[in-house]
Design an enzyme around this catalytic site. Structure first.
Site, PDB file in Angstrom:
ATOM      1  NE  ARG A 182       2.877  -8.215 -11.850  1.00 44.91           N
ATOM      2  CZ  ARG A 182       3.513  -8.147 -10.532  1.00 44.91           C
ATOM      3  NH1 ARG A 182       3.270  -7.004  -9.788  1.00 44.91           N
ATOM      4  NH2 ARG A 182       3.836  -9.129 -10.178  1.00 44.91           N
ATOM      5  CD  GLN A 185       2.229  -3.881 -11.417  1.00 46.79           C
ATOM      6  OE1 GLN A 185       2.804  -4.219 -10.330  1.00 46.79           O
ATOM      7  NE2 GLN A 185       3.099  -3.465 -12.442  1.00 46.79           N
ATOM      8  CG  LEU A 199      -0.890 -11.447  -5.199  1.00 49.42           C
ATOM      9  CD1 LEU A 199      -1.007 -10.770  -6.542  1.00 49.42           C
ATOM     10  CD2 LEU A 199       0.338 -10.942  -4.534  1.00 49.42           C
ATOM     11  CG  PHE A 217       7.944 -13.061 -12.025  1.00 51.83           C
ATOM     12  CD1 PHE A 217       7.229 -11.909 -11.776  1.00 51.83           C
ATOM     13  CD2 PHE A 217       7.645 -14.257 -11.571  1.00 51.83           C
ATOM     14  CE1 PHE A 217       6.455 -12.138 -10.446  1.00 51.83           C
ATOM     15  CE2 PHE A 217       7.030 -14.670 -10.277  1.00 51.83           C
ATOM     16  CZ  PHE A 217       6.294 -13.492  -9.847  1.00 51.83           C
ATOM     17  NE  ARG A 256       6.279  -3.764  -8.514  1.00 51.77           N
ATOM     18  CZ  ARG A 256       6.200  -4.705  -8.192  1.00 51.77           C
ATOM     19  NH1 ARG A 256       6.858  -5.776  -8.617  1.00 51.77           N
ATOM     20  NH2 ARG A 256       4.948  -5.288  -7.647  1.00 51.77           N
ATOM     21  CG  HIS A 269      -1.144  -8.884  -9.839  1.00 50.67           C
ATOM     22  ND1 HIS A 269      -1.752 -10.002  -9.947  1.00 50.67           N
ATOM     23  CD2 HIS A 269       0.165  -8.975  -9.360  1.00 50.67           C
ATOM     24  CE1 HIS A 269      -0.767 -10.890 -10.220  1.00 50.67           C
ATOM     25  NE2 HIS A 269       0.363 -10.418  -9.696  1.00 50.67           N
ATOM     26  CG  HIS A 296       0.003  -5.929  -6.759  1.00 44.35           C
ATOM     27  ND1 HIS A 296      -0.263  -6.601  -5.809  1.00 44.35           N
ATOM     28  CD2 HIS A 296       1.406  -6.203  -7.210  1.00 44.35           C
ATOM     29  CE1 HIS A 296       1.033  -7.448  -5.492  1.00 44.35           C
ATOM     30  NE2 HIS A 296       1.777  -7.151  -6.365  1.00 44.35           N
ATOM     31  CD  GLU A 314       4.040 -11.302 -13.290  1.00 39.47           C
ATOM     32  OE1 GLU A 314       3.053 -10.545 -13.428  1.00 39.47           O
ATOM     33  OE2 GLU A 314       5.098 -11.121 -13.520  1.00 39.47           O
TER      34      GLU A 314
END
Lengths: 246, 128, 589
Positions: free
Chosen positions: C286, C231, C243, C117, C389, C233, C354, C246
């Protein structure tokens, strides 16, 4: 951006007015890519703030926005305006009590859910500091039945839900089956006391409409028939189990 | 503690509302001709035991226009029942062999094969 | 008004709230737990999370690596004692979910599988196909049904905390089904109410993410920490903001601009090959990826569509089998909402709001500054996420800090001794007064849609991926003025049963208050760090700003902004290094 005016007729109900449900129509200019939920939000924001309905994720995973559109149970966030005719009748989910406009009473489902013990009932204690080993094939056995988003379209589609107020219903029973098939679970016989009872799988007469309307292809009808088979075999082999215990 | 919710009533003719409901009711109603056939066939068995005259009477009844119509209805009901039942069978009994799921068409096909085998066996028995 | 006296109240029944309830029930089986939610638990926005939850299980991984990835990913704004506790408890929390039946995807030997990730050195993201949040939420909800001590109050909207003698004593709520006012009295209250994405026009967030809990705590005197960090995304569908996980990049997906070029290599994330490669290119953090899009757009290298500027997320090279096995939901969403089958065409994507890194200030036991009040999940800021994050840390955060909140609250219940029997009704009247005013004869000309559009416009333009002094000043002014206009809001629905328009109005009020905290915090931070990027202060300034911002409510006036040092234990701030080749050092101290 092409626009198209849809005539949307919605079943309204305000319990405080002490009147029965009635239809109210709105002319909504819809954009090409809209889903029905976008049209409802437009009505709420610009035409009639008193329209009440449930929604959240707008991506068909939270299960909030189930309603009946031209007779078919659907998710408003996944019903594309381009697939709808010029006049659309929107009603709350069938077979469940209507609380307000498009909002139905879901307590029956919440109760059914609890009754089927939808949690892992293991044979012994779980492995310490490690996962249960579960092969991809074992996961595949129950994965389909774990995909239910609790949208209750199946309850709206099932005539037995309408005819028998005590019937647990497709989604609750399919969830029981999900746990029954999970290799980590040993609670099938425990759950069978409820799923095999008179409000359980035997209320189902395999109309099959629940599986037709399910947006996640869970196939609750298939799950219920499989449980009927298992339940019958359990009944046949019961003497053997009694012998085992004594 | 819900206040004043509106509980919808199931209309008597709920099964006319959707084509799928109607097909379901017809499927369920096939049990009526089939049950009637069992009664008639039992009567025929009784006549067979009673003797040649009674048996001939039964066969004569079956060959009449009414008898023929009855048997036609039973045949259509039986076939509809079997076809819908076989179509649903794979969902009732998914099979896993060697870690792979047996295709639904195989299970359905096996039902038809069994039916065919029974028909052939009955035919052979009757002709011998 | 009805009163319910209980031991513990949990507001929000998503991943954090359900985990808190279960942990509390296990810690103190005798305690009565009221679990309140404005929606049925299965609708909570945890359900929409896709990619997975991080926890160290592989032999080639270590808690230290997870710690370092998280702290550097957060641009050193993370409290390191909190991160240490978090990474240590993560594997146990995920294992517990597995024991409870969560259908984690598996290796062929039956062990739980993990995927790479963004911003993470090793694979440690547990996943359940690409519906991890859905499965986590349903597992938690169904497991919670086992505990008779957890009593649920579904579709109750929490209005305000009840504060007396400087302590949190409960919460005033509205029962949506009847319109009845219900006050819950308890010595311990846990807020698990989620994020604030709905204050922006393009967001992955559902309708319910309207900062209600943050606003309640804020109004009650608990400060909001690090609110400026929002954040984006990198891969949401255009227009709907839906969404695209990721995880698609974790499986090997790539991002292309209008020239079919993997543009991330121009932003210190390359070289592009070998691919896939951890912490490089499309598996960078991100904030960097969203910022790269912004730059590409300025350079005119993004693709123009009817739904705005996009780039392409290309999954074609993964093949249909892999997509159907690992990313079936991505395929379904892409086909339904973008009209594109990722097997044959690239998916149009753009950055969308996000996650809210900021939130209610808590310590590492999930306690807030207000005695009796705890918070966990996205509405809280411990902080383990710092200025940015890493993907898949949030789902784990729900479990670890949800459990901590549950245990802390259970401990408080034990020491508090008895249930409250009465409360100062003035405290409740203030809360219920807001709804009475909205339902009453207020003759105003403001509409929910009008004020909401105003909020969206200013947040998108002035508090987006890149900010500056002028824009932030304008944002502070405009939001101040929107707050002034709010009392003139008139709604059409004056009924009591399921009055959703009233709820929308109250939610808008929450968002305006929290947005004001957000833009004032952003204005105060004169540096660029993580997700807060300023064109006028492009560098990170550790001397002045290695600190958390704290916004304190000042009624109709703008908030007071203070600062508090970040807890640094063993990882001194360095440079965030991504890209490079495998085995290169991941930071220069």
């Amino acid at each position: 951006m092409t626009e198209r005016t849809l005539r949307i007729e919605i079943q309204r109900y305000q319990p405080e007015d002490d009147e029965p449900p009635y239809w109210q129509g709105y002319n909504v200019p819809c954009e090409e890519h809209w889903v029905l939920l976008d049209a409802l939000n437009h009505i709420k924001d610009h035409l009639d703030g008193t329209l009440s309905y449930r929604w959240s994720c707008h991506m068909a995973v939270c299960g909030s926005c189930g309603m009946v559109v031209n007779g078919d149970p659907m998710l408003a966030c996944k019903t594309f305006v381009r697939d709808l005719p010029d006049t659309v009748r929107v009603a709350p989910l069938s077979n469940l009590p209507v609380e307000r406009d498009l909002i139905v009473d879901q307590e029956r489902f919440m109760t059914s859910l609890s009754e089927v013990s939808p949690w892992v009932i293991p044979a012994g204690t779980p492995p310490e500091d490690a996962e249960y080993r579960q092969s991809p094939q074992e996961l595949a056995r129950f994965r389909q039945y774990s995909m239910c988003i609790n949208c209750l379209l199946c309850y709206a589609a099932c005539p037995q839900v309408g005819l028998n107020p005590g019937y647990l219903g497709p989604a609750a029973l399919a969830l029981a089956h999900r746990y029954n098939l999970d290799s980590r679970d040993d609670g099938r016989l425990w759950r069978a006391e409820v799923t095999g009872s008179e409000n359980g799988v035997w209320e189902c007469t395999f109309v099959g409409e629940c599986s037709e309307v399910c947006p996640k292809h869970v196939d609750p009808a298939g799950a219920i028939q499989q449980m009927k088979l298992a339940n019958s075999l359990d009944w046949l082999t019961a003497p053997l189990r009694r012998k085992e215990r004594s | 503690m819900r206040t004043h919710s509106h509980t919808p009533r199931m209309p008597l003719f709920w099964w006319l509302r959707r084509a799928s409901y109607l097909r379901y009711m017809l499927r369920e109603l096939t049990c009526v001709p089939i049950a009637a056939w069992i009664v008639v066939a039992t009567a025929g068995l009784v006549d067979l035991v009673r003797g040649p005259a009674a048996w001939q009477g039964f066969l004569h009844g079956m060959a009449s226009p009414a008898g023929f119509t009855f048997q036609l209805i039973v045949l259509i009901a039986g076939v509809y029942h079997a076809v819908t039942w076989f179509a649903l069978a794979p969902r009732t009994m998914p099979l896993n062999l060697g870690g792979r799921q047996v295709p639904g068409s195989w299970i359905q096909g096996a039902h038809y094969a069994l039916l065919l085998a029974i028909l052939v066996a009955v035919f052979v028995l009757v002709e011998i | 008004m009805r009163t319910v006296a209980t031991d513990m109240v949990i507001i929000g029944a998503g991943g954090a709230g359900l985990q808190a309830a279960i942990a509390a029930a296990e810690a103190n089986p005798a305690a009565d737990i009221a679990l309140i939610s404005k929606v049925y638990p299965m609708r909570s926005h945890t359900v929409a999370a896709e990619g997975g939850a991080a926890g160290v299980i592989k032999d080639n991984d270590s808690l230290d690596d997870h710690f370092h990835d998280t702290v550097s990913g957060g641009d050193w704004l993370c409290d390191q004692d909190a991160v240490d506790a978090f990474v240590a408890e993560a594997p146990k929390a995920l294992l517990q979910l597995e024991h409870w039946g969560c259908p984690w995807s598996r290796e062929s030997d039956g062990r739980v599988s993990v995927r790479p990730f963004g911003g993470m050195k090793n694979e440690r993201t547990w996943f359940a196909a690409d519906k991890s949040g859905f499965h986590i939420l349903h597992t938690l909800f169904q497991t919670s049904l086992k505990h008779a001590s957890i009593q649920r109050f579904d579709e109750y909207y929490a209005l305000d905390l009840i504060v007396q003698d400087g302590e949190c004593r409960g919460v005033a709520t509205l029962c949506l089904a009847t319109g009845e006012e219900v006050a819950f009295l308890a010595p311990a209250v846990i807020l698990c109410t989620g994020g604030a994405g709905r204050m922006f026009p393009f967001t992955t967030n559902g309708a319910i993410n309207t900062a209600d809990g943050m606003a309640m705590a804020y109004r009650a005197g608990a400060p909001l920490k690090d609110m400026e960090f929002v954040q984006y995304h990198p891969t949401g569908l255009p227009r709907t903001g839906i969404l695209i996980t990721e995880g698609a990049r974790g499986e090997g997906g790539i991002l292309l601009n209008k020239d079919g070029y993997r543009y991330l290599q121009d932003y210190a994330l390359g070289p592009p090959d070998p691919w896939p490669r951890k912490k490089a290119m499309e598996l960078g953090p991100r904030d960097r990826l969203s910022q790269a899009f912004w730059h590409e757009q300025r350079k005119g290298r993004t693709i123009s569509t009817a739904d705005g500027e996009v780039v392409h997320l290309d999954l074609r090279h993964l093949g249909q089998a892999k997509i159907d096995e690992r990313l079936p939901f991505v395929r379904e969403l892409s086909r339904a909402y973008a009209g594109v089958d990722p097997v044959t065409e690239p998916i149009p994507v753009r950055p969308v709001v996000h996650y809210t890194m900021g939130g209610i200030d808590t310590d590492i036991q999930s306690a807030t500054a207000l005695p009796g009040l705890f918070a966990a999940g996205e509405c809280a800021c411990v902080s383990i996420n710092g200025a940015n994050r890493l993907g898949s840390n949030s789902l784990t955060e729900l479990l670890v800090f949800g459990a901590r909140a549950g245990r802390s609250a259970a401990e408080r219940v034990r020491s508090a001794g008895h249930k409250a029997t009465s409360v100062n009704t003035d405290a409740c009247e203030a809360a219920f007064g807001r709804t009475t005013r909205l339902l009453g004869e207020v003759r105003g000309n403001e509409t929910i849609a009008g004020l909401r559009d105003g909020l969206h416009e200013v947040m998108e333009r002035c508090a987006g991926i890149y900010r500056d002094e002028t824009l932030l000043r304008e944002a502070c002014e405009k939001i101040g003025s929107l707050r002034e206009r709010f009392p003139a809001l008139a709604i059409q629905d004056h009924s009591r049963v399921y009055n959703t328009e009233l709820i929308y109005a109250l939610e808008l009020g929450s968002m305006l208050e929290v947005a004001q905290a957000m833009v004032h915090s952003a204005h105060g931070r004169q540096e660029s760090r993580g997700a807060h990027q300023r064109l006028d202060y492009p560098e990170r300034n550790d001397e002045r700003f290695l600190q958390h911002s704290l916004a304190t409510f000042r009624g109709s006036d703008p908030p007071a902004i203070d600062y508090r040092a970040v807890v640094i234990t063993r990882f001194q701030p360095g440079e965030r290094v991504y890209g490079g080749v495998p085995g290169a050092a991941d930071s220069k101290a």
